[in-house]
Design an enzyme around this catalytic site. Sequence first.
Site, mmCIF file in Angstrom:
data_model
loop_
_atom_site.group_PDB
_atom_site.id
_atom_site.type_symbol
_atom_site.label_atom_id
_atom_site.label_comp_id
_atom_site.label_asym_id
_atom_site.label_seq_id
_atom_site.Cartn_x
_atom_site.Cartn_y
_atom_site.Cartn_z
ATOM 1 N N GLU A 99 0.842 -1.198 0.000
ATOM 2 C CA GLU A 99 0.000 0.000 0.000
ATOM 3 C C GLU A 99 0.877 1.248 0.000
ATOM 4 O O GLU A 99 2.014 1.219 0.473
ATOM 5 C CB GLU A 99 -0.867 0.015 1.265
ATOM 6 C CG GLU A 99 -2.335 -0.253 1.024
ATOM 7 C CD GLU A 99 -3.096 0.913 0.418
ATOM 8 O OE1 GLU A 99 -2.660 1.488 -0.588
ATOM 9 O OE2 GLU A 99 -4.168 1.237 0.959
ATOM 10 N N ASP A 100 0.334 2.330 -0.513
ATOM 11 C CA ASP A 100 1.063 3.593 -0.506
ATOM 12 C C ASP A 100 1.179 4.179 0.896
ATOM 13 O O ASP A 100 2.241 4.609 1.327
ATOM 14 C CB ASP A 100 0.414 4.600 -1.479
ATOM 15 C CG ASP A 100 -1.091 4.768 -1.285
ATOM 16 O OD1 ASP A 100 -1.687 4.125 -0.388
ATOM 17 O OD2 ASP A 100 -1.697 5.558 -2.045
ATOM 18 N N ASP A 103 -3.494 5.262 6.889
ATOM 19 C CA ASP A 103 -4.049 6.470 7.476
ATOM 20 C C ASP A 103 -4.973 6.048 8.628
ATOM 21 O O ASP A 103 -4.490 5.778 9.726
ATOM 22 C CB ASP A 103 -4.791 7.190 6.340
ATOM 23 C CG ASP A 103 -5.256 8.580 6.678
ATOM 24 O OD1 ASP A 103 -4.418 9.415 7.004
ATOM 25 O OD2 ASP A 103 -6.467 8.834 6.597
ATOM 26 N N PHE A 152 -1.321 16.166 4.284
ATOM 27 C CA PHE A 152 -1.831 15.496 3.096
ATOM 28 C C PHE A 152 -0.731 15.533 2.049
ATOM 29 O O PHE A 152 -0.310 16.589 1.600
ATOM 30 C CB PHE A 152 -3.123 16.117 2.565
ATOM 31 C CG PHE A 152 -3.771 15.215 1.557
ATOM 32 C CD1 PHE A 152 -4.555 14.148 1.977
ATOM 33 C CD2 PHE A 152 -3.546 15.381 0.199
ATOM 34 C CE1 PHE A 152 -5.105 13.263 1.063
ATOM 35 C CE2 PHE A 152 -4.101 14.503 -0.725
ATOM 36 C CZ PHE A 152 -4.877 13.449 -0.293
ATOM 37 N N ASP A 159 -2.129 10.325 -4.723
ATOM 38 C CA ASP A 159 -2.858 11.323 -5.510
ATOM 39 C C ASP A 159 -3.698 12.266 -4.653
ATOM 40 O O ASP A 159 -3.990 11.997 -3.493
ATOM 41 C CB ASP A 159 -3.829 10.624 -6.461
ATOM 42 C CG ASP A 159 -5.048 10.056 -5.732
ATOM 43 O OD1 ASP A 159 -4.853 9.289 -4.768
ATOM 44 O OD2 ASP A 159 -6.185 10.410 -6.097
ATOM 45 N N ARG A 165 0.297 11.748 -9.107
ATOM 46 C CA ARG A 165 0.860 10.416 -8.822
ATOM 47 C C ARG A 165 2.263 10.237 -9.394
ATOM 48 O O ARG A 165 3.056 9.461 -8.875
ATOM 49 C CB ARG A 165 -0.033 9.318 -9.422
ATOM 50 C CG ARG A 165 -1.385 9.161 -8.762
ATOM 51 C CD ARG A 165 -2.020 7.857 -9.211
ATOM 52 N NE ARG A 165 -3.458 7.800 -8.996
ATOM 53 C CZ ARG A 165 -4.034 7.396 -7.873
ATOM 54 N NH1 ARG A 165 -3.302 7.045 -6.846
ATOM 55 N NH2 ARG A 165 -5.348 7.357 -7.762
HETATM 56 P P1 IMP Z 1 -7.044 4.260 5.318
HETATM 57 O O1 IMP Z 1 -8.048 3.166 5.095
HETATM 58 O O2 IMP Z 1 -7.670 5.441 5.989
HETATM 59 O O3 IMP Z 1 -5.801 3.801 6.030
HETATM 60 O O4 IMP Z 1 -6.737 4.835 3.891
HETATM 61 C C1 IMP Z 1 -5.614 4.593 3.153
HETATM 62 C C2 IMP Z 1 -5.807 5.237 1.787
HETATM 63 O O5 IMP Z 1 -6.157 6.607 1.917
HETATM 64 C C3 IMP Z 1 -4.539 5.230 0.991
HETATM 65 O O6 IMP Z 1 -4.401 4.097 0.186
HETATM 66 C C4 IMP Z 1 -4.642 6.501 0.163
HETATM 67 O O7 IMP Z 1 -5.313 6.244 -1.065
HETATM 68 C C5 IMP Z 1 -5.493 7.420 0.970
HETATM 69 N N1 IMP Z 1 -4.695 8.456 1.686
HETATM 70 C C6 IMP Z 1 -4.533 8.598 3.017
HETATM 71 N N2 IMP Z 1 -3.744 9.639 3.325
HETATM 72 C C7 IMP Z 1 -3.358 10.168 2.140
HETATM 73 C C8 IMP Z 1 -2.501 11.281 1.776
HETATM 74 O O8 IMP Z 1 -1.902 11.984 2.601
HETATM 75 N N3 IMP Z 1 -2.368 11.512 0.438
HETATM 76 C C9 IMP Z 1 -2.981 10.764 -0.511
HETATM 77 N N4 IMP Z 1 -3.780 9.723 -0.225
HETATM 78 C C10 IMP Z 1 -3.971 9.422 1.091
HETATM 79 MG MG MG Z 2 -6.002 7.643 -3.116
#
Ligand code: IMP
Ligand code: MG
Length: 180
Positions: A99-100, A103, A152, A159, A165
Site C-alpha cells: 500500500e502507498d 491512514d 496530506f 494522488d 501520482r
Molecule cells: P485508510 O483506510 O484510511 O488507512 O486509507 C488509506 C488510503 O487513503 C490510501 O491508500 C490513500 O489512497 C489514501 N490516503 C490517506 N492519506 C493520504 C494522503 O496523505 N495523500 C494521498 N492519499 C492518502
Molecule cells: Mg487515493
Amino acid sequence: MNQDIAKVLISEQELNDIVTGLANQISKDYKGKNLLLLGILKGSVVFMGELMKKISIPVQIDFMKVSSYGSGTKSTGVIDIILDIRRKDIDKCDILIIEDIIDSGKTLSYLVKYLKQKGACSVKTCTMLDKPSRREVDFKSDYVGREIPDYFVVGYGLDYDENYRALPYVGILKEEIYKK
Ligand code: IMP
Ligand code: MG
C-alpha cells in the site's frame, strides 16, 4: 518543483534508500516462502514497481483495487472491492499487501481479514508511508517505509483527485489546492 507542492517531504534519493531497506528485509524474511506481492491500485504502483526490482528472491505479483475514499482528502470509511484477486492457489501464497500509505487503518485491516478468509497461507502488510496519529482502528503494518505527521501528501503514487501520482518525490500539497 511542481507549483502546487508546498514542500518536498521525502526526496527521490531518500525514497530509493527506504525502498532498498524494505526490499532487503523482505528478501530475508520470505526466503523459502511463496511470496506474492499484492499491490493495491492505484496508489501502490510506483512503490511496488521499485520494491519488486530490489527483492532478491523469487516473487509473483497481483493486484486488487479498492476504494475507501470518495474524492478529496476525507475517508468515507466504506471499503468497496472494485477488482478482486482470483487465484486457485491462494492457499499456497504468502501474501504481502503493498500500500502507498496507512491512514485510518480501515483499508488494510479489512483486507487482511478478507484475504485470510479467502484461505491465503499468510497475510502481511507493507506500506511506504504511515500516519500513526490518524489511526481509527487498532492496526499496525508489518513493514513501514517512513512514519510521517498528519500532512496530506502526494507523489510517488499518491494522488489528490487522481493528480500528482507521477511526481518522483513525496510532497506536501498546498492547502489552497484542497481547500478551494
Ligand atoms: P485508510 O483506510 O484510511 O488507512 O486509507 C488509506 C488510503 O487513503 C490510501 O491508500 C490513500 O489512497 C489514501 N490516503 C490517506 N492519506 C493520504 C494522503 O496523505 N495523500 C494521498 N492519499 C492518502
Ligand atoms: Mg487515493
